[in-house]
Scaffold this motif. Sequence first.
Motif, PDB file in Angstrom:
ATOM      1  N   THR A   1      39.221  52.036  44.718  1.00 39.69           N
ATOM      2  CA  THR A   1      39.701  51.174  43.637  1.00 39.69           C
ATOM      3  C   THR A   1      40.375  52.008  42.547  1.00 39.69           C
ATOM      4  OG1 THR A   1      37.920  49.587  44.035  1.00 39.69           O
ATOM      5  CG2 THR A   1      39.045  49.461  41.908  1.00 39.69           C
ATOM      6  N   VAL A   2      41.565  51.585  42.138  1.00 44.97           N
ATOM      7  CA  VAL A   2      42.284  52.249  41.055  1.00 44.97           C
ATOM      8  C   VAL A   2      42.102  51.410  39.794  1.00 44.97           C
ATOM      9  CG1 VAL A   2      44.516  53.047  40.204  1.00 44.97           C
ATOM     10  CG2 VAL A   2      43.974  53.220  42.650  1.00 44.97           C
ATOM     11  N   LEU A   3      41.444  51.982  38.798  1.00 45.00           N
ATOM     12  CA  LEU A   3      41.169  51.266  37.558  1.00 45.00           C
ATOM     13  C   LEU A   3      42.323  51.442  36.588  1.00 45.00           C
ATOM     14  CD1 LEU A   3      37.420  52.250  37.126  1.00 45.00           C
ATOM     15  CD2 LEU A   3      38.362  50.151  38.100  1.00 45.00           C
ATOM     16  N   PRO A   4      42.653  50.416  35.822  1.00 42.71           N
ATOM     17  CA  PRO A   4      43.775  50.524  34.884  1.00 42.71           C
ATOM     18  C   PRO A   4      43.505  51.552  33.789  1.00 42.71           C
ATOM     19  CG  PRO A   4      42.551  48.475  34.547  1.00 42.71           C
ATOM     20  CD  PRO A   4      42.030  49.084  35.802  1.00 42.71           C
ATOM     21  N   ALA A   5      44.539  52.321  33.465  1.00 43.61           N
ATOM     22  CA  ALA A   5      44.395  53.333  32.418  1.00 43.61           C
ATOM     23  C   ALA A   5      44.177  52.656  31.066  1.00 43.61           C
ATOM     24  CB  ALA A   5      45.644  54.204  32.373  1.00 43.61           C
TER      25      ALA A   5
ATOM     26  N   GLU B   1      29.284  48.400  35.112  1.00 38.14           N
ATOM     27  CA  GLU B   1      30.662  48.033  34.787  1.00 38.14           C
ATOM     28  C   GLU B   1      31.168  47.003  35.796  1.00 38.14           C
ATOM     29  OE1 GLU B   1      35.165  49.937  34.535  1.00 38.14           O
ATOM     30  OE2 GLU B   1      33.427  51.280  34.511  1.00 38.14           O
ATOM     31  N   THR B   2      31.754  45.925  35.290  1.00 40.84           N
ATOM     32  CA  THR B   2      32.262  44.885  36.184  1.00 40.84           C
ATOM     33  C   THR B   2      33.773  44.958  36.328  1.00 40.84           C
ATOM     34  OG1 THR B   2      32.694  43.197  34.492  1.00 40.84           O
ATOM     35  CG2 THR B   2      30.432  43.363  35.332  1.00 40.84           C
ATOM     36  N   VAL B   3      34.248  44.308  37.366  1.00 39.48           N
ATOM     37  CA  VAL B   3      35.683  44.255  37.614  1.00 39.48           C
ATOM     38  C   VAL B   3      36.402  43.476  36.517  1.00 39.48           C
ATOM     39  CG1 VAL B   3      35.616  42.163  39.020  1.00 39.48           C
ATOM     40  CG2 VAL B   3      37.389  43.880  39.458  1.00 39.48           C
ATOM     41  N   THR B   4      35.656  42.682  35.760  1.00 40.17           N
ATOM     42  CA  THR B   4      36.226  41.911  34.648  1.00 40.17           C
ATOM     43  C   THR B   4      36.112  42.656  33.315  1.00 40.17           C
ATOM     44  OG1 THR B   4      34.113  40.719  34.587  1.00 40.17           O
ATOM     45  CG2 THR B   4      35.937  39.639  35.721  1.00 40.17           C
TER      46      THR B   4
END
Length: 198
Positions: free
Chosen positions: A28-32, A113-116
């Motif tokens: 998963t690539v998390l937004p900067a 930490e959630t995806v939201t």
Amino acid sequence: MRKSIDHFRAALAQTGVGSSDFDLNPDTVLPAGRVLRPAGVLAPIVETDQGLGLLLTKRSAALKHHPGQISFPGGKQEESDADVIAAALREAHEEIGLPPECVEVLGTLPRHETVTSFDITPVIGLVIKPFDIRPEPGEVDEVFTVPLDHILNPDNYQIQSRRWRGQMRHYFVVPYGPYYIWGATARMLRAWTEIIQK
């Protein structure tokens, strides 16, 4: 019962590793620059005729986010909340009618930490006084109890997957009867089993 509660309290005092919705999805690539919003959820332990149980809620099917899913009572921390524990207690009062004075806080699990983009602190609490369960209309369809022995047994957990936003995502599930407990709720509960087993 008190021996079990003392064991929970001692286990929760340990420093644990946080969890996330991405634990089983390392690609998963998390937004900067993402900003996480603090939140607290309550895991209320109750005494039943069959032993200790955990109260969980089934979210209303009419909700925009996570309709019909199994969750803890809880929500984001508001400015009026002293901390995430206070947020969890306030939300539990609003969602299921559990007064804060009826809860003995035993400790907290590592943050999740959630995806939201929520930074959730699970608060473990013992319900020390009887109260009338009152699901909040429009938000909670049902409040039910799962035996703690079931929740805290790692053998009851499975890893399943489904396609989400074009990618296969893996997640924990811990089914109980007609209830499909999965996603962030199952991951936080799985973290509890890891701490208890130490």
